[in-house]
Scaffold this motif. Structure first.
Motif, PDB file in Angstrom:
ATOM      1  N   ASP A   1       0.823  -1.202   0.000  1.00  0.00           N
ATOM      2  CA  ASP A   1       0.000   0.000   0.000  1.00  0.00           C
ATOM      3  C   ASP A   1       0.861   1.257   0.000  1.00  0.00           C
ATOM      4  O   ASP A   1       0.603   2.209  -0.744  1.00  0.00           O
ATOM      5  CB  ASP A   1      -0.901  -0.003   1.233  1.00  0.00           C
ATOM      6  CG  ASP A   1      -1.847   1.175   1.269  1.00  0.00           C
ATOM      7  OD1 ASP A   1      -2.800   1.178   0.489  1.00  0.00           O
ATOM      8  OD2 ASP A   1      -1.627   2.085   2.081  1.00  0.00           O
TER       9      ASP A   1
ATOM     10  N   GLN B   1       0.994   4.128  -2.900  1.00  0.00           N
ATOM     11  CA  GLN B   1       0.702   5.539  -2.603  1.00  0.00           C
ATOM     12  C   GLN B   1       1.782   6.460  -3.166  1.00  0.00           C
ATOM     13  O   GLN B   1       1.487   7.426  -3.872  1.00  0.00           O
ATOM     14  CB  GLN B   1       0.640   5.751  -1.083  1.00  0.00           C
ATOM     15  CG  GLN B   1      -0.576   5.196  -0.398  1.00  0.00           C
ATOM     16  CD  GLN B   1      -0.502   5.503   1.092  1.00  0.00           C
ATOM     17  OE1 GLN B   1      -0.136   6.598   1.494  1.00  0.00           O
ATOM     18  NE2 GLN B   1      -0.852   4.533   1.913  1.00  0.00           N
TER      19      GLN B   1
ATOM     20  N   ARG C   1       1.360   8.731  -6.701  1.00  0.00           N
ATOM     21  CA  ARG C   1       1.412  10.176  -6.491  1.00  0.00           C
ATOM     22  C   ARG C   1       2.527  10.803  -7.341  1.00  0.00           C
ATOM     23  O   ARG C   1       2.331  11.832  -7.978  1.00  0.00           O
ATOM     24  CB  ARG C   1       1.624  10.484  -5.010  1.00  0.00           C
ATOM     25  CG  ARG C   1       1.534  11.968  -4.682  1.00  0.00           C
ATOM     26  CD  ARG C   1       1.724  12.228  -3.186  1.00  0.00           C
ATOM     27  NE  ARG C   1       0.679  11.571  -2.413  1.00  0.00           N
ATOM     28  CZ  ARG C   1       0.895  10.589  -1.561  1.00  0.00           C
ATOM     29  NH1 ARG C   1       2.108  10.126  -1.373  1.00  0.00           N
ATOM     30  NH2 ARG C   1      -0.109  10.067  -0.889  1.00  0.00           N
TER      31      ARG C   1
ATOM     32  N   SER D   1      -5.766   2.710   0.450  1.00  0.00           N
ATOM     33  CA  SER D   1      -5.454   3.827   1.351  1.00  0.00           C
ATOM     34  C   SER D   1      -6.340   5.030   1.111  1.00  0.00           C
ATOM     35  O   SER D   1      -6.520   5.476  -0.013  1.00  0.00           O
ATOM     36  CB  SER D   1      -3.988   4.243   1.157  1.00  0.00           C
ATOM     37  OG  SER D   1      -3.731   5.443   1.812  1.00  0.00           O
TER      38      SER D   1
ATOM     39  N   THR E   1      -4.265   8.068  -0.331  1.00  0.00           N
ATOM     40  CA  THR E   1      -4.075   8.145  -1.774  1.00  0.00           C
ATOM     41  C   THR E   1      -5.294   8.744  -2.448  1.00  0.00           C
ATOM     42  O   THR E   1      -5.192   9.612  -3.313  1.00  0.00           O
ATOM     43  CB  THR E   1      -3.820   6.734  -2.354  1.00  0.00           C
ATOM     44  OG1 THR E   1      -2.675   6.185  -1.714  1.00  0.00           O
ATOM     45  CG2 THR E   1      -3.581   6.810  -3.850  1.00  0.00           C
TER      46      THR E   1
END
Length: 203
Positions: A40, A44, A48, A101, A104
């Motif tokens: 995870d 993220q 990003r 998440s 995110t």
């Protein structure tokens, strides 16, 4: 753009290669994440970074007065772009597998709110700088730090962040002299120019 043309330091082949890599990365990350083959935290950070890089390319092209839609047609990346956008849209609509998440998802959904906060920070700081009677060095520094903090939350815009940092260095270094000589209005004018750049970049 011809083959030799440089776009803010990138040649056409370099820009095309970078864009192709980003557009392939986004759906690949999503697929690996859904399979459970990446963590995870890694997802993220990677998604990003990829979205930030895509926004940077859009900003670069905008500064060169090149429409992004025309560019992806020129370099035959429409299909790849659509796949990447589908992933981003799923993130934006919270259409991710259970357990994904919230950070995110919210990082993308928060962009309009962050934009509003940056705009407010710019205006509040410029108003404070233009008040001739204001003699509160702490307040000016605090408002400036809030602007910097909000800008850091927005992906891309590196040139704007750099210019704000440069203005901030002047404020922090020469705040007493600027206040005593009533020159904060000049700083406000410089900041306004950067604010206009920010508006143009996000439109």
């Amino acid at each position: 753009m011809d083959q030799e043309k440089k776009t803010l330091g990138l040649s056409k082949p370099e820009l095309e290669s970078e864009l192709f890599s980003i557009l392939k990365t986004i759906p690949n990350l999503s697929e690996k994440y859904q399979e459970g083959s990446i963590s995870d935290l890694f997802f993220q950070k990677s998604i990003r970074n990829a979205i930030n890089s895509l926004l940077n390319i859009k900003i670069i092209l905008k500064q060169e007065k090149i429409f992004f839609s025309d560019y992806i047609k020129e370099v035959n990346l429409i299909e790849e772009y659509n796949k990447a956008i589908n992933v981003i849209n799923k993130l934006s609509s919270l259409d991710l597998s259970e357990g994904s998440s919230e950070r995110t998802k919210s990082s993308i959904l928060e962009l309009p709110s962050i934009t509003s906060e940056i705009t407010s920070s710019f205006i509040t700081l410029m108003d404070a700088l233009k008040l001739d009677s204001l003699n509160d060095n702490y307040l000016i520094t605090k408002l400036f730090n809030e602007l910097k903090k909000n800008l850091k939350r927005f992906p891309g815009l590196e040139d704007i962040k750099y210019k704000v940092d440069e203005i901030g260095l002047v404020i922090i270094r020469d705040i007493d002299e600027l206040v005593n000589n009533n020159k904060l209005g000049l700083i406000a004018d410089e900041l306004y120019s950067v604010y206009k750049e920010f508006q143009n970049a996000i439109n």
